[in-house]
Structures are given as structure tokens and as C-alpha cells.
Design a protein around this motif. Structure first.
Motif, short mmCIF file in Angstrom:
data_model
loop_
_atom_site.label_atom_id
_atom_site.label_comp_id
_atom_site.label_asym_id
_atom_site.label_seq_id
_atom_site.Cartn_x
_atom_site.Cartn_y
_atom_site.Cartn_z
N ARG A 1 1.25 -1.10 -0.34
CA ARG A 1 -0.03 -0.22 -0.35
C ARG A 1 0.88 0.91 0.07
O ARG A 1 0.48 2.19 -0.51
CB ARG A 1 -0.56 0.03 1.04
CG ARG A 1 -2.01 -1.15 1.47
CD ARG A 1 -2.66 -1.06 2.09
NE ARG A 1 -1.56 -0.95 3.50
CZ ARG A 1 -2.99 -1.06 4.72
NH1 ARG A 1 -4.11 -0.62 5.18
NH2 ARG A 1 -1.83 -1.35 5.76
N GLN B 1 2.04 1.91 -3.75
CA GLN B 1 1.08 2.43 -5.01
C GLN B 1 0.77 3.36 -3.96
O GLN B 1 0.69 4.61 -5.00
CB GLN B 1 -0.17 1.52 -4.14
CG GLN B 1 0.19 0.17 -5.12
CD GLN B 1 -1.25 -1.25 -3.98
OE1 GLN B 1 -1.73 -0.46 -3.58
NE2 GLN B 1 -1.14 -2.19 -5.08
N GLU C 1 -10.50 -4.07 -2.79
CA GLU C 1 -10.23 -3.63 -4.55
C GLU C 1 -10.51 -2.44 -4.09
O GLU C 1 -10.45 -1.25 -5.20
CB GLU C 1 -10.99 -4.07 -5.71
CG GLU C 1 -12.72 -4.39 -4.84
CD GLU C 1 -13.08 -5.81 -4.12
OE1 GLU C 1 -14.48 -6.28 -4.51
OE2 GLU C 1 -11.83 -6.27 -3.83
N GLU D 1 -10.28 -0.66 -0.97
CA GLU D 1 -9.30 -0.27 0.28
C GLU D 1 -8.01 0.49 -0.95
O GLU D 1 -7.37 1.86 0.06
CB GLU D 1 -8.96 -1.63 1.03
CG GLU D 1 -7.53 -0.71 1.60
CD GLU D 1 -7.15 -1.57 2.93
OE1 GLU D 1 -6.21 -1.18 3.60
OE2 GLU D 1 -8.38 -2.75 2.71
N ARG D 2 -7.76 0.05 -1.83
CA ARG D 2 -6.21 0.22 -2.71
C ARG D 2 -6.21 2.23 -3.28
O ARG D 2 -5.20 2.26 -3.69
CB ARG D 2 -5.66 -0.51 -3.63
CG ARG D 2 -6.77 -0.78 -4.61
CD ARG D 2 -5.86 -2.13 -5.73
NE ARG D 2 -5.04 -3.16 -4.68
CZ ARG D 2 -6.12 -4.66 -4.98
NH1 ARG D 2 -7.20 -4.18 -5.32
NH2 ARG D 2 -5.85 -5.12 -4.53
N HIS D 3 -8.19 2.34 -3.40
CA HIS D 3 -8.60 2.95 -3.99
C HIS D 3 -8.43 4.35 -3.16
O HIS D 3 -9.35 5.73 -4.00
CB HIS D 3 -9.06 3.04 -5.53
CG HIS D 3 -8.35 1.99 -6.14
ND1 HIS D 3 -7.12 2.40 -7.41
CD2 HIS D 3 -8.86 0.81 -6.87
CE1 HIS D 3 -7.16 1.77 -7.69
NE2 HIS D 3 -7.68 0.65 -7.42
#
Length: 646
Positions: free
Chosen positions: A402, A405, A578, A580-582
Motif C-alpha cells: 500500500r 502504491q 479492491e 481500499e487500494r483506491h
């Protein structure tokens, strides 16, 4: 006396004092022992306290108590030179004192044995001299009050107590014994004993003094040979033997001085290398401890030799794992990491960009790590019963996926933010014209269809206006003015106003439960920006939480003297991986009419004040699985900002 004369006189006196100081400094003897020449200066003197615990490295502070020997920054030879306690000079002097005591006892025993067994007929005076010497040597060895700690300077003066009580006593005693042995019925031959004071003089005293001691012994031997020649009428053989013995003592003195000089140079070099290594190790330890990436040193068995705080935090579910050393395969959660390490050892290489390793702590709680590996050179380590074996270590660098990213997104968004800010400025003027024209049209709208169309235009224009304001809010501009505010009072005020705005009653049965510190808590933030962040988090929590009492919980607490944490949690379903990462990306929203700028603006505002915002799913057994945490910097409150003084 005029002012100029007084000034010249003062300068002259100051110059005289400086020259006198230089003369006092230069008056120290130059021809000292090797240890004095190499170790007495201030800039080369080794700090004994710095080597009080030579068995452990500075890395032990973060590497654990069982750091391998090949991780040390010094050689075994250097350790052997400086780990004997004190300097080499002091160790040799202690050995000299012990040898004198043993030699004194041996002399007394030899005298007694000669009398009892009739091997020889020792003179009574020689026996008395041996007993007195043995008593003095034993007292100097056993009783510390009779023994002062020697220094190279103290041994470089003939009148010093340290020189007189050791080398001086030995020269006098062994010379008397040798001269007595030349008499009829003298008993033993004591020439070999003279090697001890000559050897110690060559090692512990300046070269000139050592040569003087050898010359004294050579002259004493010649005197003894002359007396023997007078008694027997033959001077050739005794004088030749005395001359050869004297030359041998001179050779011993010179060789002992050279060997002592080499030992002193090696010790000084070892101490200097050790100090540099310790400084480098301390610097490395400080750098590694402050690194954001996790660092592990692992061997082929999967045993972690060292682990920095960042790595221990990544390997723990909710907090740091135990400090090194520990075994990776023994913990089920860490087995994927242990298998990856074994794979790296088998292949002998690893991709430069690293590989992903997933650690599943519990259902619903996992962490994906980017693992990069570097190998160390093979080192020979001793093995029981098998001599030496080759050992290979690898350094593992861990980073949360994370974080990678987020850093990538931040780099991309930096350029996009500047472009968006320019576009937003260009949109404001046309948007204002559209809103004004729509207001004029709304005045002339008479039919329901016309009124509905004007309302649609007004609503969408207002939505565009909010988007433009949000973009301009986080656009690069002047640096913010850092202020210290009372976090307790500001959060309580914001929560009260937000609850009234959304018509949420407060109390024990309220959906919102607030836990604040009793005392004021100073944090670095701007009140209006803190309101923006907190309101956004409360709106998201209320939107996804249930209707149960305490469905939304807010807490503010001090972690340590430098950090305070503001957390907002809700009991809604956990955020999908899917999504959470955005979470903190701009223009990403799960709602059809959402702008997707709320959390992005929160992150940008937090970055301005050195704060961080993050989403961390709670444990499975917790009812509040969605937790947003804002870590803020703490700072003391000014007197004018403390609510207790108002």
C-alpha cells in the motif's frame, strides 16, 4: 604610560606567556618508551571507557544479543589486541609483576633446597637477599596499596617509584647475587636472571634508559670477571665470557624495544580501527532504525539475526513483533516469507523490483509486502567438531504494497494537481456566467418544465462549483502557517456542530460516541482544515454505519510526547480490498453522485501539517471494523491558547 605603550606591553606579556606555554609543552621527554611515544598524545590516546564492553557491537542495540561474529566491523586480531583489559603497556607490566613474584618464590625455594639437600653451600647473605627480594615482589603483586598504576611517563624517569620498585630492585638484587656467586662457596649462577630487568627495560622504558641498564649490567659482569681473574690469575676466559654476555644483553635490549614498538603500533592501529568501526556501526544503526523500509538479516535456516523497527511493525498484526533473533518458519503467518527466503537462497538471485509476499494474520486481516533481497559474501564460521563452515546471509528489504502504491499515486497526482488547478481557474469564470444566466432565466420561467430545467442547471452548476473549490483547496500555493491548537477543544467543538447540522442527537444512546482527553492536547493543525478533515470522516462513517447506539466512535489520544492520534471508526461492513487500494485517489467514489475528492483532500490537508491519514481494518472480533486514523504532531500549547486560563 600612554595607552599605546600599555597596549604594546600587554601584547608583549601575552606573547611571553604563549612562548612559556610552548616551552612547558615541549619540555616533555621525547625519547620515551614506544608506548609513550605512540599513546601519550591527546589526539592519539584511546578512550578506555569506550572499550569497556568489547564483546558486543553497537549494532547490538537493534540486532539482538546473539549477533553473529561475521557482522562485527573489527577483526579477531584487533579484538585480541585490545580486549585483554587496559592497554598493552599495563598488561605487560602486570605480567612483569607476576613473573617477579614467581621468580622470588623460586629463588627462596632454590636456596632452601640447596641447604637441605647439600647440592651447594649458599652464602647466608645470598639467602637473605633472596628472601628480601621475594617479600618485596610478593607484596608488590598481592597488595594493591603498594602498587601504583604505571604509565609510560612514570617508567621513563629513574627516580619514579614505579621504576625503582621493579626494574631498579631487579638490577640491584640480581647484580648482588651474581657478585656473591663469584665468591668461593657462592652457590648458584645468577647471570640468566639479569635477562628479566634488561628485557623489561627495553619494553617499558625509553631506549636510552634501556641501553643504560644494559651497560650497567655489562660493567657489573666485567667487574665480576675481573675479580675472578684476580683470584685465579687468568683474565682471558672470564673477561671474554663477560663481554659476550654484555653484548647479548645489548642485543636483547634493542630487540625488545623493536618488538615493543611494533606491538604499540599495532595496538594503536587496532584501537583506531575499532573506534572508526564503532562510529560507522552506530551511524548505520541510527540510519537503519529510522528507515521506513523494513530490514531483516536472515540465514539459510530462516533465522532472523537482525530486524529494524519498521520490519518488526510489518511482521506484526497490530503492533511490533518480538525483537530478533527469531525463526521465520516457526510462525505460521511468516511461512510465506520464510519460503521466499529459501527460494532466494536456492536461486541465488532475486528480481531488482522485488516480489510480492502476502501475510495473512487472520481472516479479513492481511498484508502484502514487496520483498527485495541482497546477499552478503560467504563467511567462514567455526563449527563444533567440523572445523570451519561457510555461512551465507541475505538482507531482506520489506515494504508495504500500500505504501508503494500510495507513493506511485502521489508522484502521478503531483503533476495532475498542477494541471487541475490551472483548469479549475479557467472554469470558474464560465461557470459564474452560466449560474448568472440561469438565474435570469429562472425569473422568466413560467411553466413547470422550464422551472425543472432551470433547477437542474442550478444544481449541476453548484456541483461544479464545489468540485472547483475542492481542487483549488489542495492546489499548490503558499506554505501553510503552522499553528498549535487545543485538539481536545477543537474536536469537541467540531463534533457538536456536525451533530447539530446532521440532526444527530448526542447522549449515551447516540450513534456518535466521543472519547476525548481530560486535559488540553496541543496539536499542529489549522482549525478550519481540521474541521474539513473531521467532517469528511464523520460523514463517511455515518453513511456506512448502522443505526445502533455507538455505531460511530471518535477518539483522540496522545501516543507519546510527539504524536497524537485521532481515530474515527464505524460498525459498517469492512471496505473491500479492491476499493481500499483506491481510497485516497482523487475522483474515485463508490457513489454515483460523489466527486471522489473527500479523502484525497483530507490526505492533502494532513500532509501540509506533517500529519498522516490511513485506513486500517479492525480485528475480526471487533464490532467496528472500519477505522480511519489521523496521526498529528504534538506541541506544547501557548499560555494564551490554553482554555484553562480563559
Amino acid at each position: 604610560m600612554s595607552a599605546e605603550d600599555a597596549a604594546r606591553e600587554a601584547n608583549r606579556r601575552q606573547g611571553d606567556r604563549r612562548r612559556a606555554d610552548r616551552r612547558r609543552v615541549d619540555r616533555s621527554p621525547i625519547d620515551e618508551s614506544w608506548f609513550a611515544m605512540l599513546g601519550v598524545n591527546v589526539d592519539t590516546r584511546a578512550d578506555e571507557e569506550a572499550y569497556a564492553e568489547l564483546g558486543e557491537s553497537r549494532l547490538a542495540g537493534w540486532a539482538g544479543d546473539e549477533a553473529p561474529e561475521d557482522s562485527r566491523f573489527i577483526t579477531r586480531q584487533a579484538l585480541r589486541l585490545i580486549s585483554g583489559g587496559g592497554s598493552a603497556f599495563q598488561r605487560i607490566h602486570r605480567t612483569f609483576i607476576t613473573a617477579r613474584a614467581a621468580l622470588g618464590v623460586a629463588l627462596v625455594v632454590a636456596q632452601l633446597a640447596g641447604r637441605l639437600w647439600g647440592v651447594s653451600t649458599p652464602m647466608p647473605l645470598a639467602t637473605v637477599v633472596c628472601v628480601v627480594y621475594a617479600a618485596q615482589a610478593l607484596a608488590l603483586w598481592l597488595l594493591p596499596r603498594f602498587r601504583q598504576s604505571p604509565t609510560p611517563r612514570s617508567m621513563s624517569r629513574l627516580g619514579s617509584p614505579q621504576w625503582l620498585s621493579t626494574i631498579g630492585v631487579d638490577l640491584l638484587t640480581f647484580s648482588v647475587l651474581h657478585l656473591l656467586a663469584d665468591q668461593p662457596g657462592g652457590g648458584f649462577n645468577y647471570v640468566a636472571l639479569l635477562v628479566l630487568p634488561v628485557l623489561m627495560a627495553g619494553v617499558l622504558t625509553p631506549r636510552l634508559m634501556a641501553l643504560a641498564a644494559a651497560a650497567f649490567i655489562a660493567l657489573m659482569l666485567l667487574v665480576g670477571a675481573w675479580r675472578v681473574g684476580l683470584r685465579f690469575g687468568d683474565f682471558t676466559a672470564p673477561m671474554t665470557q663477560a663481554g659476550l654476555a654484555g653484548i647479548g644483553f645489548f642485543v636483547i635490549t634493542i630487540l625488545a624495544g623493536e618488538l615493543a614498538g611494533r606491538l604499540a603500533r599495532e595496538e594503536l592501529t587496532a584501537r583506531g580501527s575499532l573506534e572508526l568501526a564503532r562510529q560507522q556501526a552506530q551511524l548505520n544503526r541510527l540510519v537503519i532504525e529510522q528507515m521506513q523500509d523494513g530490514v531483516l538479516v536472515v540465514d539459510r535456516r530462516g533465522r532472523v539475526r537482525t530486524a529494524n523497527p519498521a520490519a518488526r511493525l510489518l511482521l506484526g498484526a497490530h503492533s511490533m513483533c518480538r525483537p530478533a533473533p527469531f525463526m521465520l518458519p516457526e510462525t505460521l503467518v511468516w511461512r510465506p516469507l520464510a519460503e521466499a527466503v529459501q527460494r532466494a537462497f536456492r536461486e541465488g538471485s532475486w528480481p531488482e523490483a522485488g516480489r510480492e509476499v502476502a501475510l495473512v494474520f487472520e481472516p479479513g486481516l492481511s498484508r502484502t509486502l514487496i520483498m527485495r533481497v541482497r546477499f552478503t559474501r560467504r563467511a567462514s564460521v567455526p563449527q563444533e567438531g567440523s572445523g570451519k563452515a561457510e555461512e551465507e546471509l541475505c538482507v531482506v528489504f520489506l515494504e508495504d504494497l500500500r505504501s508503494v502504491q500510495a507513493r506511485t499515486r502521489q508522484e502521478k497526482l503531483a503533476a495532475m494537481g498542477r494541471v487541475s488547478a490551472g483548469i479549475a481557474h479557467e472554469i470558474r469564470n464560465p461557470l459564474a456566467a452560466i449560474s448568472q444566466a440561469n438565474a435570469l432565466m429562472e425569473e422568466d420561467a413560467t411553466t413547470p418544465d422550464q422551472q425543472r430545467l432551470t433547477r437542474m442547471v442550478a444544481e449541476n452548476a453548484e456541483r461544479l462549483k464545489r468540485i472547483v473549490e475542492d481542487v483549488l483547496e489542495v492546489a499548490p500555493g503558499t506554505p501553510p502557517v503552522l499553528r498549535v491548537i487545543d485538539g481536545t477543544a477543537e474536536v469537541a467543538k467540531i463534533c457538536g456542530e456536525w451533530a447539530r447540522t446532521v440532526q444527530l442527537p448526542l447522549g449515551e444512546r447516540s450513534r456518535l460516541q466521543v472519547r476525548l482527553p481530560v486535559q488540553p492536547l496541543g496539536v499542529v493543525f489549522e482549525p478550519e482544515h481540521l474541521r474539513r478533515v473531521l467532517v469528511n470522516l464523520l460523514d463517511n462513517a455515518r453513511r456506512h454505519a448502522s443505526e445502533a447506539p455507538g455505531a460511530v466512535q471518535l477518539a483522540l489520544r496522545a501516543v507519546d510526547e510527539r504524536t497524537a492520534v485521532l481515530s474515527v471508526s464505524s460498525d459498517g461492513p469492512p471496505i473491500a480490498p479492491e476499493v481500499e487500494r483506491h481510497l485516497f485517489e482523487p475522483f474515485f467514489s463508490t457513489r454515483s453522485r460523489g466527486t471522489g475528492l473527500g479523502l484525497y483532500i483530507c490526505k492533502e490537508l494532513c500532509d501540509r501539517y506533517g500529519a498522516t491519514i490511513d485506513y486500517r481494518p479492525g480485528a475480526v472480533q471487533d464490532s467496528h471494523r472500519n477505522v480511519f486514523r489521523v496521526e498529528m504532531k504534538r506541541s506544547p500549547l501557548a499560555l494564551t491558547e490554553s482554555p484553562l486560563l480563559t
